[in-house]
Design a protein around this motif. Sequence first.
Motif, short mmCIF file in Angstrom:
data_model
loop_
_atom_site.label_atom_id
_atom_site.label_comp_id
_atom_site.label_asym_id
_atom_site.label_seq_id
_atom_site.Cartn_x
_atom_site.Cartn_y
_atom_site.Cartn_z
N VAL A 125 -0.29 -27.82 -37.18
CA VAL A 125 1.09 -27.85 -37.67
C VAL A 125 1.50 -29.27 -38.04
N ILE A 126 1.19 -30.23 -37.17
CA ILE A 126 1.56 -31.63 -37.45
C ILE A 126 0.86 -32.13 -38.71
N THR A 127 -0.39 -31.78 -38.89
CA THR A 127 -1.14 -32.20 -40.08
C THR A 127 -0.55 -31.57 -41.34
N MET A 128 -0.22 -30.29 -41.28
CA MET A 128 0.33 -29.60 -42.45
C MET A 128 1.71 -30.12 -42.83
N LEU A 129 2.50 -30.55 -41.81
CA LEU A 129 3.87 -30.98 -42.08
C LEU A 129 4.00 -32.50 -42.22
N SER A 130 2.89 -33.22 -42.19
CA SER A 130 2.95 -34.67 -42.37
C SER A 130 3.38 -34.99 -43.81
N GLN A 131 3.71 -36.24 -44.06
CA GLN A 131 4.23 -36.62 -45.37
C GLN A 131 3.20 -36.45 -46.48
N ASP A 132 1.92 -36.53 -46.13
CA ASP A 132 0.88 -36.27 -47.13
C ASP A 132 0.17 -34.95 -46.86
N ASN A 137 3.01 -31.68 -50.19
CA ASN A 137 2.35 -31.71 -51.49
C ASN A 137 2.77 -30.52 -52.35
N LEU A 138 2.93 -29.36 -51.70
CA LEU A 138 3.35 -28.16 -52.43
C LEU A 138 4.81 -28.29 -52.87
N LEU A 139 5.68 -28.76 -51.98
CA LEU A 139 7.10 -28.87 -52.32
C LEU A 139 7.34 -29.89 -53.43
N THR A 140 6.65 -31.02 -53.36
CA THR A 140 6.81 -32.03 -54.42
C THR A 140 6.11 -31.61 -55.70
N PRO A 148 8.57 -36.71 -50.19
CA PRO A 148 8.13 -35.97 -48.99
C PRO A 148 9.19 -35.95 -47.89
N ILE A 149 9.23 -34.86 -47.16
CA ILE A 149 10.17 -34.70 -46.06
C ILE A 149 9.45 -35.02 -44.74
N SER A 150 10.11 -35.78 -43.89
CA SER A 150 9.54 -36.09 -42.58
C SER A 150 9.93 -34.97 -41.61
N PHE A 151 9.21 -33.86 -41.69
CA PHE A 151 9.56 -32.69 -40.89
C PHE A 151 9.57 -32.99 -39.39
N MET A 152 8.57 -33.70 -38.92
CA MET A 152 8.43 -33.94 -37.49
C MET A 152 9.36 -35.04 -36.98
#
Length: 298
Positions: A125-132, A137-140, A148-152
């Motif tokens: 989860v942390i890897t998928m939601l990281s800035q890269d 990548n999909l949202l941008t 990029p969103i800083s989800f965490m």
Amino acid sequence: MAKNENTKSLLLMSFPFIIWLLIFKYVPIAGWVMAFQDYKPAFGLFNQEWVGFAHFRDLFQEPMFYRALENTLGMGILGLVFGTISAIGFALLLNELRFITMKKWTQTISYLPHFVSWVIVANIVITMLSQDGIVNNLLTGIGIVDRPISFMAEPNLFWGIVTAADVWKETGWNAIIYLAAMAGVDPQLYEAAKVDGASRWRQMWHITLPSIRPVIIVLLILNIGNLINIGFEKQMLLGNNIVAEKALVIDMYALEYGIGMFRYSFGTAIGIFKSVISVILILICNGFAKRIGEGRVF
């Protein structure tokens, strides 16, 4: 005579499980006396200074406790609602698959995340939601966000992230009982509905869901009883210093401010509070189930 022999055999078979239940579930309740003592390990359980309800008063006077309670109930309710809806929805869709091989493969694959450690799930989860990560990548990439969103690092998103991770991990496993209940629905009901021109969606809504309603009620009561017992593994692994305020739950509070600070009596008081709340929730839901016509479950 044969019936009595069968009854004795069943009782003998259940005896080891009764012993296990007594040893691991009921005997430890004796440790609850620690909540009414100023417990010091060196003096034994019954050679302690008795302080009455002092630890409970301290518990209810600490603002941090109410923050942990809010987070626990918030994530618990989100997990209950979305976990139940996703499990029932997945079971309904899986039940409609007519290709048996595909159904078996889908069912097997859906179980796998349940057996994956939360350590691994949290890293994914942390890897998928990281800035890269793949999500940013999909949202941008499709233009939903400019950067990029800083989800965490967003406290307000933490409950949603924990709930989504929990739903992904447990949906397949939680759907097993619903699938088993659907397998017991009388096929003649579906045949009659087809004759009347009902679509498959109508059959699911008017036949499948009403037929498994008792199972849904029972599982809801059981899950609501555990609403406050959501653990702390996923919160601890997915949390960080930025979202610590939203990640603190009752179990983590008991660990850090009870056992972690050698306040064993205080930690025991938290455990008793959780047990009492769980029993109250079960009784309330059981009464509600009776009122809507399902009868008492316990």
